[in-house]
Design an enzyme around this catalytic site. Sequence first.
Site, PDB file in Angstrom:
ATOM      1  N   GLU A  19      -1.972  -7.390   7.292  1.00  0.00           N
ATOM      2  CA  GLU A  19      -0.706  -7.358   8.016  1.00  0.00           C
ATOM      3  C   GLU A  19      -0.846  -8.227   9.262  1.00  0.00           C
ATOM      4  O   GLU A  19      -1.956  -8.574   9.681  1.00  0.00           O
ATOM      5  CB  GLU A  19      -0.377  -5.913   8.398  1.00  0.00           C
ATOM      6  CG  GLU A  19       0.928  -5.698   9.151  1.00  0.00           C
ATOM      7  CD  GLU A  19       2.137  -6.171   8.383  1.00  0.00           C
ATOM      8  OE1 GLU A  19       2.436  -7.390   8.464  1.00  0.00           O
ATOM      9  OE2 GLU A  19       2.793  -5.350   7.719  1.00  0.00           O
ATOM     10  N   HIS A  64       0.822  -1.215   0.000  1.00  0.00           N
ATOM     11  CA  HIS A  64       0.000   0.000   0.000  1.00  0.00           C
ATOM     12  C   HIS A  64       0.854   1.262   0.000  1.00  0.00           C
ATOM     13  O   HIS A  64       2.037   1.241   0.358  1.00  0.00           O
ATOM     14  CB  HIS A  64      -0.919   0.011   1.219  1.00  0.00           C
ATOM     15  CG  HIS A  64      -0.182  -0.057   2.520  1.00  0.00           C
ATOM     16  ND1 HIS A  64       0.444   1.037   3.082  1.00  0.00           N
ATOM     17  CD2 HIS A  64       0.047  -1.094   3.365  1.00  0.00           C
ATOM     18  CE1 HIS A  64       1.016   0.688   4.214  1.00  0.00           C
ATOM     19  NE2 HIS A  64       0.796  -0.602   4.421  1.00  0.00           N
TER      20      HIS A  64
END
Length: 205
Positions: free
Chosen positions: A81, A8
């Site tokens: 994550e 990202h």
Amino acid sequence: MEILLIRHGQSKGNETSTVQGQTDEGLSKLGKKQATELSDCFKAGDLNAIYSSDLKRATETARPTARKLNIKIKIDPNFREASFGIWEGLTYEGVKEKYKVEYSAWYKNYYVRPGWFESFDSHFKRIKKAIKNILQIHKSNERIAIFTHGGSIKTQLAYFQKLKGEELSRLTIKNGSLTSVEFNPTTQYEKGKLIYYNKEVIKNG
């Protein structure tokens, strides 16, 4: 099949050096600009599908590319994550001061994690599971983009490059960078081949 793992853009947590893990904050102003720049790297026909972690910083990065290519984003929480537990929301400087021993061990060896972390093995296995699912769903000649996180990409580098914990700790996955794994002509995860990693296609700063 080629799978592109894309980290990202800069998140609000990246901007303030805050431990994020699975805390769900979106992109910073720079991160939104990076997401738009990233979409410029793709043209019609470049991608057959787009997957994303369900965390905002990943979906917000994926959105401009998905919009440009008219491809619906497929959300998969397995691409998240790792959970950092009680560290989440603290700055890295704060963590170093308050959890000096645990931070030092983790900083030196990426595989060594305190008990409140998601284990590396758990993190790796859910990313592997999600990729194996993609390999079964899509055709062998397709190119798939996955918008995900630095730690999630590191789990794949660890596997395909056989990296040690100390090597992973020294490796920084850049915001918006591309990592490519090819599975042609196989659809077996174990036979994948890393083509490149950390390829920078946008400005970081």
